[in-house]
Design a protein around this motif. Structure first.
Motif, mmCIF file in Angstrom:
data_model
loop_
_atom_site.group_PDB
_atom_site.id
_atom_site.type_symbol
_atom_site.label_atom_id
_atom_site.label_comp_id
_atom_site.label_asym_id
_atom_site.label_seq_id
_atom_site.Cartn_x
_atom_site.Cartn_y
_atom_site.Cartn_z
ATOM 1 N N SER A 49 10.420 -5.192 -39.740
ATOM 2 C CA SER A 49 11.190 -5.651 -40.828
ATOM 3 C C SER A 49 11.932 -7.201 -40.775
ATOM 4 O O SER A 49 12.039 -8.010 -41.686
ATOM 5 N N ASP A 50 12.566 -7.515 -39.423
ATOM 6 C CA ASP A 50 12.947 -8.776 -39.173
ATOM 7 C C ASP A 50 12.177 -10.012 -39.732
ATOM 8 O O ASP A 50 12.464 -10.841 -39.925
ATOM 9 N N ILE A 51 10.685 -9.679 -39.247
ATOM 10 C CA ILE A 51 9.820 -10.786 -39.260
ATOM 11 C C ILE A 51 9.694 -10.840 -40.600
ATOM 12 O O ILE A 51 9.402 -12.059 -41.053
ATOM 13 N N GLU A 52 9.401 -9.650 -41.596
ATOM 14 C CA GLU A 52 9.153 -9.833 -42.923
ATOM 15 C C GLU A 52 10.378 -10.407 -43.776
ATOM 16 O O GLU A 52 10.123 -11.281 -44.688
ATOM 17 N N THR A 53 11.544 -10.113 -43.321
ATOM 18 C CA THR A 53 12.722 -10.792 -43.900
ATOM 19 C C THR A 53 12.830 -12.439 -43.742
ATOM 20 O O THR A 53 13.095 -13.183 -44.398
ATOM 21 N N PHE A 54 12.575 -12.618 -42.376
ATOM 22 C CA PHE A 54 12.419 -14.102 -42.114
ATOM 23 C C PHE A 54 11.351 -14.983 -42.892
ATOM 24 O O PHE A 54 11.631 -15.945 -43.463
ATOM 25 N N LEU A 55 10.281 -14.395 -42.892
ATOM 26 C CA LEU A 55 9.128 -15.128 -43.526
ATOM 27 C C LEU A 55 9.379 -15.059 -45.253
ATOM 28 O O LEU A 55 9.202 -15.970 -45.773
ATOM 29 N N ALA A 56 9.992 -13.929 -45.665
ATOM 30 C CA ALA A 56 10.279 -14.262 -47.087
ATOM 31 C C ALA A 56 11.381 -15.096 -47.468
ATOM 32 O O ALA A 56 11.343 -15.926 -48.344
ATOM 33 N N ALA A 57 12.488 -15.197 -46.575
ATOM 34 C CA ALA A 57 13.428 -16.280 -46.629
ATOM 35 C C ALA A 57 12.906 -17.629 -46.722
ATOM 36 O O ALA A 57 13.127 -18.517 -47.482
ATOM 37 N N VAL A 58 11.902 -18.095 -45.727
ATOM 38 C CA VAL A 58 11.062 -19.165 -45.515
ATOM 39 C C VAL A 58 10.333 -19.394 -46.926
ATOM 40 O O VAL A 58 10.436 -20.733 -47.419
ATOM 41 N N VAL A 276 24.191 -12.511 -45.006
ATOM 42 C CA VAL A 276 24.527 -12.744 -43.362
ATOM 43 C C VAL A 276 23.605 -11.638 -42.637
ATOM 44 O O VAL A 276 23.174 -12.378 -41.517
ATOM 45 N N ALA A 277 23.121 -10.692 -43.058
ATOM 46 C CA ALA A 277 22.202 -9.811 -42.297
ATOM 47 C C ALA A 277 20.670 -10.576 -42.179
ATOM 48 O O ALA A 277 20.005 -10.420 -41.099
ATOM 49 N N LEU A 278 20.489 -11.246 -43.180
ATOM 50 C CA LEU A 278 19.120 -11.930 -43.085
ATOM 51 C C LEU A 278 19.132 -12.969 -42.295
ATOM 52 O O LEU A 278 18.232 -13.307 -41.468
ATOM 53 N N THR A 279 20.503 -13.837 -42.098
ATOM 54 C CA THR A 279 20.317 -14.781 -40.859
ATOM 55 C C THR A 279 20.410 -14.138 -39.566
ATOM 56 O O THR A 279 19.687 -14.569 -38.843
ATOM 57 N N SER A 280 20.886 -13.138 -39.272
ATOM 58 C CA SER A 280 20.857 -12.394 -38.106
ATOM 59 C C SER A 280 19.295 -12.006 -37.741
ATOM 60 O O SER A 280 18.802 -12.199 -36.713
ATOM 61 N N ALA A 281 18.655 -11.422 -38.709
ATOM 62 C CA ALA A 281 17.166 -10.943 -38.705
ATOM 63 C C ALA A 281 16.516 -12.333 -38.270
ATOM 64 O O ALA A 281 15.310 -12.035 -37.586
#
Length: 306
Positions: A49-58, A276-281
């Motif tokens: 989920s961290d990777i997916e969240t990161f890719l979605a933000a980018v 904030v949680a997105l930044t951490s992930a």
């Protein structure tokens, strides 16, 4: 005999025990153990989920990746500049500083320093007394972080009172006072604490202060990119809280802890707490990317700094 308290820093540095030509098996073994533990920590800390969240933000905001990368690499770059001045550390030593950061954040505080010390201990061409320099650099880093934390807490105090701190408000105040006491203690006993020269200490403190100014600004920019409507005061308050959390000793994954505390304090502000949680992930995802690159690079010919 001159008392140690009256000796200049240069003389104290000369008195530090020099490294004998060691039996190099146990330092190499410990280096391998810490590296293996770092790989395991990355694998267990970063979820899908961290990777997916990161890719979605980018995908949503391409500038997010640029700012995140600058935020991530600011610390190892500052460390490299410092040890370049002290030891003439080559560019090939930069991956070691990346491992130091990952180890500190995912394993345990100062495990990265232990890794860096063992690495430097095997390279007499860099230095024959690495402990004193590494110790002083870390003290200056902590001192700079304490000073910036106190400054941010003072500037952001009106906004901090708007957070849902509840019973943790007094604990935060006592934590801030403890930070101030530690800072004053280091300054008071500086002759007994440091081994580097005053000029070197001032330069190191300046580099760390500049790095903290950059990383604090980048963190605020990162949040602002995804939530431009949020007031700047909120980002200042969260930046102060983030710095305060990073000063807590012996706690791994401090970004995750900060995200948890921020989500709790922001309460119903789901959008901001989610950012904030997105930044951490995303920072955890960066650990995975950089860690994977370091593992691949470990097998690249000519990888070690000589």
């Amino acid at each position: 005999m001159i008392p140690i308290a009256d000796k200049p820093p240069q003389a104290i540095a000369m008195d530090l025990p020099k490294l004998e030509e060691p039996s190099r098996r146990w330092p190499k073994l410990l280096l391998h153990v810490i590296t293996a533990a770092m790989v395991v920590a990355i694998a267990t800390s970063v979820s899908r989920s961290d990777i997916e969240t990161f890719l979605a933000a980018v995908a949503a905001q391409p500038a997010f990746l640029v700012v995140l990368a600058a935020l991530y690499f600011a610390l190892p770059i500052a460390d490299w500049i410092i040890f370049r001045r002290l030891w003439r550390l080559p560019v090939a030593g930069f991956p070691v500083l990346l491992r130091k950061r990952i180890s500190n954040e995912l394993l345990l505080d100062y495990s990265g320093e232990a890794y860096f010390y063992l690495w430097a201990r095997q390279r007499a061409s860099l230095t024959n007394a690495p402990f004193g320099a590494i110790k002083d650099v870390n003290i200056q880093s902590a001192l700079a972080a304490n000073l910036v934390t106190m400054l941010l807490l003072l500037v952001a105090y009106p906004f901090l009172t708007q957070l849902n701190m509840g019973r943790y408000a007094s604990a935060s105040l006592w934590s801030a006072l403890l930070i101030m006491a530690i800072t004053l203690g280091v300054l008071l006993f500086r002759r007994r604490v440091y081994s580097l020269t005053r000029r070197e200490l001032v330069e190191i403190l300046g580099i760390h202060l500049a790095r903290l100014a950059v990383t604090t600004t980048l963190a605020a920019v990162l949040w602002h990119l995804l939530a431009p409507a949020a007031p700047i005061g909120l980002w200042l308050a969260l930046a102060a809280l983030r710095l305060l959390v990073t000063r807590l000793p012996l706690i791994p994954q401090k970004e995750v802890l900060f995200a948890s505390i921020a989500v709790f304090m922001l309460g119903r502000n789901a959008e901001t707490s989610g950012l904030v949680a997105l930044t951490s992930a995303s920072l955890l995802a960066m650990h995975l990317i950089v860690g994977a690159a370091l593992v691949v690079g470990a097998f690249w010919p000519g990888r070690e700094a000589r």
